[in-house]
Design a protein around this motif. Structure first.
Motif, short mmCIF file in Angstrom:
data_model
loop_
_atom_site.label_atom_id
_atom_site.label_comp_id
_atom_site.label_asym_id
_atom_site.label_seq_id
_atom_site.Cartn_x
_atom_site.Cartn_y
_atom_site.Cartn_z
N ASN A 29 0.82 -1.21 0.00
CA ASN A 29 0.00 0.00 0.00
C ASN A 29 0.86 1.26 0.00
OD1 ASN A 29 -2.38 -1.51 0.08
ND2 ASN A 29 -2.37 -1.60 2.31
N LYS B 53 -8.78 2.97 2.38
CA LYS B 53 -8.54 2.48 1.02
C LYS B 53 -9.82 1.81 0.54
CE LYS B 53 -5.53 -0.58 -1.66
NZ LYS B 53 -4.51 -1.66 -1.59
N GLU C 155 -0.17 9.24 5.17
CA GLU C 155 -0.91 8.03 5.51
C GLU C 155 -1.70 8.22 6.80
OE1 GLU C 155 1.40 4.50 5.59
OE2 GLU C 155 2.14 4.71 3.53
N TRP D 259 -4.46 5.71 5.79
CA TRP D 259 -4.10 4.78 4.72
C TRP D 259 -3.42 3.56 5.32
CZ3 TRP D 259 -5.48 4.74 -0.21
CH2 TRP D 259 -4.79 3.91 -1.09
#
Length: 309
Positions: A94, A168, A251, A256
């Motif tokens: 990711n 996500k 993030e 994230w």
């Protein structure tokens, strides 16, 4: 030469390993107690300390740590008992996806922009365009990704509702974090492309091509741009490593599910083996990217190899 580059890489990797090992042992107090909390029974703390090998002499702990790193064992979470290597394997894709996409977006925006500005402002023309470009890109580089992230969430996720604010959740969830990561690097690369293009435009081969009345688009795209991109692509490679390591705050803002978010959680929860392992992986990735860029630059510019030899 290849060997000096590999030697520098090995030395930097060794220093990084020592630094990440020292991270836990430089923290005042008992890291296991800090992770489990002050109310944890003494027996549980002692058992977890023994299970993690933290009751062993420091040199033996270091040898065990290095052996584990060499075999892919980055330790075990204080809180969950989950192997750190498994956490890294789950989260790293990711983070890499964000960094790679942000690098591609930055290059796709910056290269045409820098080329266009250099052509428009050649020989001191359109001074206003040059000043506006310099001021705008300078401001874009100076603003941190954290601010971009918050601003993008407020405007495009909360106010307009165009994109998910966090997590996500499909392709749209990539848009805002990628833009937040890409703005600064795009401005930096655009400035570099403009400088390199302006330098190429003043060379003899460009004047000769113009004297032959070749189309301007052919001169700029087929001749000027490839020569200007050598330094640009080198910088783009270095920025990729920087974006991977610098995505932590982005993030965090977008929740994230990457390495940066997991490291933030680990630091907050005092789960130091996880933070230690993620920092080691981040550093190793940056070193590998820098080595790759160094090797590519040595191929594209043999003079750098001659200087080292």
């Amino acid at each position: 030469m290849l060997l000096p580059r590999l030697a520098r890489f090995a030395a930097a990797l060794a220093a990084l390993t020592v630094a990440t090992f020292a991270m836990i042992h430089l923290i005042p107090g008992d890291p296991v107690r800090a992770a489990l909390g002050p109310a944890a029974p003494v027996e549980l703390v002692a058992a977890r300390t023994a299970a993690l090998g933290l009751d062993q002499p420091l040199p033996m702990q270091f040898v065990t740590y290095v052996r584990g790193v060499l075999t892919g064992d980055l330790g075990t979470s204080f809180l969950t008992g989950e192997p750190v290597g498994q956490i890294v394997l789950e989260r790293l894709p990711n983070t890499l996806a964000l960094a790679v996409l942000a690098t591609l977006v930055a290059l796709l925006v910056a290269v045409p922009l820098g080329l266009w500005v250099a052509i428009r402002t050649e020989n001191g023309r359109r001074r206003g365009t040059e000043l506006g470009f310099t001021a705008g890109t300078g401001a874009a580089v100076a603003v941190p990704e954290f601010f971009y992230s918050i601003a993008l969430v407020v405007v495009f996720a909360i106010t307009l509702g165009w994109f998910p604010p966090a997590g996500k959740e499909g392709a749209l969830s990539f848009v805002l974090p990628v833009i937040a990561l890409a703005i600064g690097p795009a401005a930096l690369i655009a400035r570099l492309v403009r400088v390199e293009t302006a330098r190429e435009l003043g060379k003899d081969y460009v004047r000769l091509a113009r004297a032959k009345r070749l189309p301007a688009a052919m001169i700029n795209i087929r001749h000027v741009l490839p020569n200007a991109l050598t330094a640009t692509l080198t910088t783009g490679g270095l920025l990729l490593g920087g974006l991977i390591a610098g995505s932590v705050l982005v993030e965090y803002v977008f929740a994230w599910p990457g390495l940066g978010m997991r490291m933030t959680e680990a630091i907050t929860q005092k789960d130091f083996p996880v933070a230690q392992g993620v920092i080691l992986v981040y550093g190793a990735i940056v070193l590998v990217v820098n080595l790759a860029v160094d090797l590519v630059l040595g191929v594209l510019d043999p003079r750098s190899t001659i200087k080292e030899g």
